[in-house]
Design an enzyme around this catalytic site. Structure first.
Site, PDB file in Angstrom:
ATOM      1  N   LYS A   1      17.439  -8.948   9.697  1.00  0.00           N
ATOM      2  CA  LYS A   1      18.783  -7.884  10.070  1.00  0.00           C
ATOM      3  C   LYS A   1      19.920  -7.945   9.269  1.00  0.00           C
ATOM      4  O   LYS A   1      20.057  -9.330   8.636  1.00  0.00           O
ATOM      5  CB  LYS A   1      19.354  -8.210  11.461  1.00  0.00           C
ATOM      6  CG  LYS A   1      20.163  -7.332  12.129  1.00  0.00           C
ATOM      7  CD  LYS A   1      20.411  -7.779  13.356  1.00  0.00           C
ATOM      8  CE  LYS A   1      21.325  -6.828  14.123  1.00  0.00           C
ATOM      9  NZ  LYS A   1      21.905  -7.352  15.487  1.00  0.00           N
TER      10      LYS A   1
ATOM     11  N   SER B   1      20.322  -6.751  22.299  1.00  0.00           N
ATOM     12  CA  SER B   1      20.281  -6.297  20.913  1.00  0.00           C
ATOM     13  C   SER B   1      18.863  -6.463  20.435  1.00  0.00           C
ATOM     14  O   SER B   1      18.685  -5.905  19.216  1.00  0.00           O
ATOM     15  CB  SER B   1      21.066  -6.646  20.173  1.00  0.00           C
ATOM     16  OG  SER B   1      22.584  -5.980  20.327  1.00  0.00           O
TER      17      SER B   1
ATOM     18  N   SER C   1      21.209  -3.706  19.032  1.00  0.00           N
ATOM     19  CA  SER C   1      21.808  -3.514  17.624  1.00  0.00           C
ATOM     20  C   SER C   1      20.845  -3.424  16.660  1.00  0.00           C
ATOM     21  O   SER C   1      20.919  -2.805  15.566  1.00  0.00           O
ATOM     22  CB  SER C   1      22.930  -4.069  17.564  1.00  0.00           C
ATOM     23  OG  SER C   1      22.855  -5.546  17.573  1.00  0.00           O
TER      24      SER C   1
END
Lengths: 95, 494
Positions: B78, B183, B159
């Site tokens: 990420k 997330s 997210s």
């Protein structure tokens, strides 16, 4: 508690975010929507409740007060949009 | 010949160790897949050259039988984890061009164990979002489609949407995410992947772009529960550089596998039956209860009375901490700068141009609730509510419950832009089942459990005792065994 346009302008300034006057009304409504929604927390009796600080009880870790890193000024400033001699360059602040 | 993108981490590890495949060919296979999947927009940066170098180094170690636990395993990261000399953006315009001179502890742990970095995965800006639609680098598209509807593009959740979508689309063997309110677990549920948020303090936060420091935790996305156990083992560590990192030994999670769940007590919280939950989600929950019962677990009804206050309390705590953390983006030290002759005006212009709508909204809320005179009414009260949410869990676990079973999300994945006119709160409700674990610090895992009638994945969530991730893997495995595995059709290949 709710906010008006003047308060939105004030908190935007505190947060150092420029906001167009045209956006103030919309932002005010959005913030009031969220602030109104979180007001349900007032239904709860929190008298005598200690605020949460960690998932398990533990003593705050402390490290020895020693220098264990440093002398990397060029790495520290290398991402700066403007730098000179290992200093960050900003607009003149003090006359 | 083995289809290298069909492997799991566990099976790839075996083939690498036995030298039946090389790390270089494995990495090339995934780089090839990434190249065909531009439509999904999973990556902000693909680090192909670095991946090839890391894979070659892995092969050299494997040849000497000196490979680490993840030697040669290609992963996506990420874009919230700082990676040395590699662009790190948090999917925000304000971090334009930022290349950290240091490596996050979690990624450093993975590289030390031999893993290969394929690239930096797209995510919501500063991890603020539940649909991956707030990224400066564009929406991530879910590899799943509704049956018979090839037109409608669905969100992957957020997210950590790029990480989840990349794992589901087989663009990597596993991926790193972070979870502040859901997330990891919500996108895992939306993409049919396994995602775990470990206990707060299990993984170091050092070098992860901070959103809400008392809630943020790193965790893995994988295609199987076993793979999640393998990755978490390497990610987790005690780190002196993070004062909230816990000095507990990291168990060998994989060893929990195969241990029966007979006799374990599984709690079913009545407060998680919320308005607007679809029948399919309710049916899935009952199905999960049935599976665990059939495996010999004891099902008990429990109550977590403060559940409904978790989300509103979160929307005080998280924006408050975000407004403080994001104060560092000033256009002076890194990233975007909109120059002006006046320093304050320069800050204001830089932050107005650099932050997206959702980020600004949360920074403003956070600034307000922390401003003079409001601290006690908002932040302090919310932290007390957190203590009550945690106490609810303590009561249940003290009564002998081993884990709690809930749906992971109230709905399956929704269409891109379908929430565009909704109020922010409607979007926030995506996290209604996941946010309690962040507020209490407890570990939670989402395991793919079924498909809806129109063919979209749904997940079940297990919440466990602090630092008992082992229990979540053990029970999650039973759900996985009963539910099977889910893969999207490969429509995106260009």
């Amino acid at each position: 508690m709710s906010v008006d346009q003047a308060i939105v302008r004030r908190i935007a300034h505190l947060a150092r975010i420029a906001v167009d006057d045209a956006d103030l009304d919309h932002l005010k409504d959005e913030l009031n929507g969220i602030l109104g929604w979180v007001e349900q927390l007032n239904e709860i009796d929190v008298e005598g409740v200690e605020p949460m600080t960690s998932v398990v009880e533990m003593a705050m870790k402390k490290r020895a007060d020693i220098v264990d890193d440093g002398y990397i000024a060029d790495e520290v400033v290398r991402n700066a949009p403007m730098s000179e001699d290992d200093y960050y360059v900003v607009p003149k602040v003090v006359e | 010949m083995t289809d290298l993108t069909k492997l799991t981490i566990a099976s790839a590890r075996d083939l690498l160790n036995s030298r039946e495949i090389s790390a270089v060919e494995l990495t090339e296979a995934y780089l090839g897949e990434i190249a065909t999947a531009g439509d999904l927009n999973c990556f902000v940066t693909v680090t192909a050259e670095r991946a090839r170098q890391m894979a070659a180094a892995a092969d050299e170690k494997l040849a000497r039988e000196a490979g680490g636990p993840l030697e040669g395993i290609p992963l996506a990261v990420k874009d919230l984890f700082c990676t040395r000399d590699v662009l790190t953006t948090a999917s925000s315009h304000i971090l334009d061009g930022f290349t950290p001179p240091y490596e996050s502890t979690v990624t450093a742990n993975l590289w030390a164990d031999g893993a290969v970095m394929l690239g930096k995965a797209n995510c919501d800006e500063f991890a603020m979002g539940s649909s991956n639609e707030t990224s400066y680098y564009g929406d991530v598209v879910n590899p799943w489609h509704r049956h018979g509807d090839d037109e409608t593009r669905l969100v992957p959740g957020g997210s950590s949407g790029g990480s989840a979508a990349a794992v589901a689309a087989r663009l990597c063997l596993g991926a790193l995410g972070t979870d502040t309110g859901g997330s990891i677990r919500q996108p895992a549920a939306f993409t049919g992947t396994v995602g775990i948020k470990p206990t707060y303090g299990r993984c170091s936060r050092w070098g992860i772009v901070a959103f809400a420091s008392s809630l943020d935790q790193a965790g893995p996305f994988t295609r199987t529960v076993r793979d999640a156990a393998i990755l978490l083992k390497s990610m987790a560590s005690h780190d002196p550089k993070d004062t909230t990192s816990v000095a507990l030994p990291v168990p060998d999670y994989e060893r929990a596998f195969g241990r029966p769940v007979k006799g374990l007590k599984i709690g079913i919280p009545k407060e998680y039956r919320v308005d607007g939950m679809s029948d399919e989600v309710e049916d899935l929950w009952q199905q999960g209860i049935g599976w665990l019962k059939a495996a010999g677990a004891e099902i008990v009804d429990i109550s977590l009375p403060h559940t409904r206050y978790a989300l509103p309390a979160y929307y005080i705590v998280a924006p408050a901490e975000a407004s403080s953390n994001l104060a560092r983006y000033d256009g002076v030290r890194y990233g975007l700068r909109i120059a002006d002759d006046d320093l304050i005006t320069e800050y204001e212009k830089t932050r107005a141009a650099g932050f997206g709508r959702e980020v600004k909204r949360r920074v403003l809320i956070g600034t307000y609730v922390l401003s003079a005179g409001y601290y006690d009414a908002y932040y302090l009260r919310a932290q007390k509510v957190r203590a009550l949410i945690k106490r609810d869990f303590d009561v249940v676990f003290d009564a002998g419950v081993d884990a709690i079973l809930t749906p992971a999300t109230p709905t399956p994945a929704f269409a891109v832009e379908s929430m565009a006119t909704a109020s922010p709160i409607e979007m926030y409700l995506n996290d209604v089942f996941t946010v309690t674990a962040n507020m209490s610090g407890l570990p939670g895992i989402s395991v793919p459990a079924s498909l809806t009638d129109d063919g979209l994945p749904l997940g079940l969530q297990l919440i466990g005792r602090a630092f008992d991730e082992t229990m979540l893997f053990r029970i999650g495995r039973v759900i996985e065994d009963a539910a099977g595995f889910f893969s999207p059709e490969r429509w995106w290949a260009s």
